[in-house]
Design a protein around this motif. Sequence first.
Motif, PDB file in Angstrom:
ATOM      1  N   ARG A 153       0.824  -1.209   0.000  1.00  0.00           N
ATOM      2  CA  ARG A 153       0.000   0.000   0.000  1.00  0.00           C
ATOM      3  C   ARG A 153       0.856   1.256   0.000  1.00  0.00           C
ATOM      4  O   ARG A 153       0.582   2.218  -0.729  1.00  0.00           O
ATOM      5  CB  ARG A 153      -0.948  -0.010   1.207  1.00  0.00           C
ATOM      6  N   HIS A 154       1.910   1.266   0.802  1.00  0.00           N
ATOM      7  CA  HIS A 154       2.750   2.454   0.886  1.00  0.00           C
ATOM      8  C   HIS A 154       3.607   2.643  -0.365  1.00  0.00           C
ATOM      9  O   HIS A 154       3.796   3.765  -0.836  1.00  0.00           O
ATOM     10  CB  HIS A 154       3.641   2.379   2.128  1.00  0.00           C
ATOM     11  N   MET A 155       4.103   1.544  -0.918  1.00  0.00           N
ATOM     12  CA  MET A 155       4.910   1.667  -2.130  1.00  0.00           C
ATOM     13  C   MET A 155       4.049   2.090  -3.312  1.00  0.00           C
ATOM     14  O   MET A 155       4.477   2.890  -4.158  1.00  0.00           O
ATOM     15  CB  MET A 155       5.618   0.341  -2.430  1.00  0.00           C
ATOM     16  N   LEU A 156       2.834   1.585  -3.376  1.00  0.00           N
ATOM     17  CA  LEU A 156       1.930   1.975  -4.463  1.00  0.00           C
ATOM     18  C   LEU A 156       1.612   3.462  -4.377  1.00  0.00           C
ATOM     19  O   LEU A 156       1.551   4.154  -5.405  1.00  0.00           O
ATOM     20  CB  LEU A 156       0.643   1.147  -4.393  1.00  0.00           C
ATOM     21  N   ALA A 157       1.417   3.976  -3.159  1.00  0.00           N
ATOM     22  CA  ALA A 157       1.148   5.407  -2.993  1.00  0.00           C
ATOM     23  C   ALA A 157       2.325   6.240  -3.472  1.00  0.00           C
ATOM     24  O   ALA A 157       2.148   7.272  -4.130  1.00  0.00           O
ATOM     25  CB  ALA A 157       0.841   5.712  -1.527  1.00  0.00           C
ATOM     26  N   LEU A 158       3.535   5.774  -3.166  1.00  0.00           N
ATOM     27  CA  LEU A 158       4.722   6.507  -3.605  1.00  0.00           C
ATOM     28  C   LEU A 158       4.828   6.504  -5.130  1.00  0.00           C
ATOM     29  O   LEU A 158       5.096   7.537  -5.744  1.00  0.00           O
ATOM     30  CB  LEU A 158       5.967   5.880  -2.972  1.00  0.00           C
ATOM     31  N   VAL A 159       4.625   5.341  -5.747  1.00  0.00           N
ATOM     32  CA  VAL A 159       4.725   5.240  -7.203  1.00  0.00           C
ATOM     33  C   VAL A 159       3.633   6.049  -7.887  1.00  0.00           C
ATOM     34  O   VAL A 159       3.873   6.712  -8.906  1.00  0.00           O
ATOM     35  CB  VAL A 159       4.676   3.759  -7.638  1.00  0.00           C
ATOM     36  N   ASP A 160       2.431   6.039  -7.339  1.00  0.00           N
ATOM     37  CA  ASP A 160       1.354   6.840  -7.924  1.00  0.00           C
ATOM     38  C   ASP A 160       1.672   8.332  -7.860  1.00  0.00           C
ATOM     39  O   ASP A 160       1.253   9.108  -8.719  1.00  0.00           O
ATOM     40  CB  ASP A 160       0.029   6.569  -7.194  1.00  0.00           C
ATOM     41  N   ALA A 161       2.428   8.727  -6.830  1.00  0.00           N
ATOM     42  CA  ALA A 161       2.781  10.137  -6.683  1.00  0.00           C
ATOM     43  C   ALA A 161       3.805  10.577  -7.724  1.00  0.00           C
ATOM     44  O   ALA A 161       3.798  11.724  -8.163  1.00  0.00           O
ATOM     45  CB  ALA A 161       3.312  10.403  -5.279  1.00  0.00           C
ATOM     46  N   GLN A 162       4.706   9.683  -8.124  1.00  0.00           N
ATOM     47  CA  GLN A 162       5.738  10.035  -9.105  1.00  0.00           C
ATOM     48  C   GLN A 162       6.096   8.808  -9.950  1.00  0.00           C
ATOM     49  O   GLN A 162       7.152   8.217  -9.781  1.00  0.00           O
ATOM     50  CB  GLN A 162       6.971  10.607  -8.419  1.00  0.00           C
ATOM     51  N   PRO A 163       5.213   8.422 -10.855  1.00  0.00           N
ATOM     52  CA  PRO A 163       5.412   7.200 -11.639  1.00  0.00           C
ATOM     53  C   PRO A 163       6.611   7.234 -12.573  1.00  0.00           C
ATOM     54  O   PRO A 163       7.125   6.189 -12.956  1.00  0.00           O
ATOM     55  CB  PRO A 163       4.100   7.078 -12.429  1.00  0.00           C
ATOM     56  N   ALA A 164       7.071   8.428 -12.962  1.00  0.00           N
ATOM     57  CA  ALA A 164       8.190   8.517 -13.903  1.00  0.00           C
ATOM     58  C   ALA A 164       9.549   8.537 -13.226  1.00  0.00           C
ATOM     59  O   ALA A 164      10.580   8.473 -13.893  1.00  0.00           O
ATOM     60  CB  ALA A 164       8.045   9.767 -14.769  1.00  0.00           C
ATOM     61  N   SER A 165       9.555   8.613 -11.895  1.00  0.00           N
ATOM     62  CA  SER A 165      10.825   8.697 -11.176  1.00  0.00           C
ATOM     63  C   SER A 165      11.476   7.327 -11.069  1.00  0.00           C
ATOM     64  O   SER A 165      10.805   6.301 -10.893  1.00  0.00           O
ATOM     65  CB  SER A 165      10.598   9.260  -9.775  1.00  0.00           C
ATOM     66  N   ASN A 166      12.804   7.308 -11.127  1.00  0.00           N
ATOM     67  CA  ASN A 166      13.546   6.060 -10.952  1.00  0.00           C
ATOM     68  C   ASN A 166      13.408   5.497  -9.548  1.00  0.00           C
ATOM     69  O   ASN A 166      13.685   4.319  -9.319  1.00  0.00           O
ATOM     70  CB  ASN A 166      15.034   6.301 -11.225  1.00  0.00           C
ATOM     71  N   ILE A 167      12.976   6.303  -8.601  1.00  0.00           N
ATOM     72  CA  ILE A 167      12.920   5.843  -7.228  1.00  0.00           C
ATOM     73  C   ILE A 167      11.918   4.704  -7.064  1.00  0.00           C
ATOM     74  O   ILE A 167      12.125   3.779  -6.281  1.00  0.00           O
ATOM     75  CB  ILE A 167      12.600   7.007  -6.260  1.00  0.00           C
ATOM     76  N   GLY A 168      10.818   4.742  -7.815  1.00  0.00           N
ATOM     77  CA  GLY A 168       9.849   3.662  -7.735  1.00  0.00           C
ATOM     78  C   GLY A 168      10.439   2.343  -8.183  1.00  0.00           C
ATOM     79  O   GLY A 168      10.236   1.298  -7.542  1.00  0.00           O
TER      80      GLY A 168
END
Length: 352
Positions: A153-168
């Motif tokens: 849940r937390h990782m999905l929220a992070l990726v949804d916030a910045q899907p183009a970032s390499n951090i995801g």
Amino acid sequence: MPKYLIAIVLFLLTLTLHAQTRPFTIAGKLQGNYTGTITLHYTLNTQEPITLQTPVENKTFHFIGQVPHPVQATLELEGLSTAIWLYLDSGSIHVNARTHTFIDPEGRLVNRLQSTSITGSYSEMLKSDFFTFWRTLIETDQPDSAKAETLYRHMLALVDAQPASNIGSELLRDADLLTYAQADTIFHHLSAEQQSLAGSNGVAKLLQRLAHTERGTPFKFFLLTDKTGKPMSGEQLPHKYMLVDFWASWCGPCRREHPNLVSLYSKYHSAGFEIVSISLDEERPRWLSAIANDELTWPQLSDLKGMTSPAAQYYALSFIPFNVLLDAHGKIIAKDVKGERLQKLLASLLPE
């Protein structure tokens, strides 16, 4: 609210201000006597690698550039050098590091570069805070399924916030705790560009490894050879529970786990516990020497092809030690269980 979620909000505000380009500066300060140049390496995903170099003067260095989105980069010294990993992001990034120059056992000059602090990058802070949350989660007494759901849940929220970032992608490639379905969902929330990089950034390996090690999945045995040269897979060995352990003589953590396995094998083998070790060595003498020195008495198998072994490739291994625990039917019931966790699991499955 966890710190990294607050960081996401700040990050999105920054995205609004810098929609097309994200100018950055790096101001660095080094401890030690290094006087050469320092190099910044990064790649804007599918583009050619970018290399910037500047001299270290009075133990300081500076870089100026711009990126369209947060991207991982490395800082390296001249010659043979260890690297500092950091995220380039808009704003002023401050790097403090230590340097140490020495001659390695092969007579080569090595410049060691070690970070002491990195500040000023929203993405670096976000990654650091997320990993702190992740480590705290792992140490809780929750079942693995509950930990996986929280991480998902937390990782999905992070990726949804910045899907183009390499951090995801960076976070996802290390998320072996997740189920395949959870990881696949996160993957498909990444941008199309990030998805296209899965083959080179480790995400494809993670998805393959999860798909092949899901609970209830039959383990795929490979015909290898034992230490006498006899062909063997281990599939026909009688057992109630079998631990298939991937290791190598050069792997320090693998060797440090061996005393625990020796103890557990002695304690539970007569109750139906079996171990099959698959070595990812390439040199037979070193493999055999490690078996003898660590007093490993259970079946030892290898094709001496290292990480290119079909077994390692099938399970997409990018790290060892790695293991799976099988039931009497050869189906995976747990993975990557070591130390005290393995002790408790076997005690529950094979009570004395």
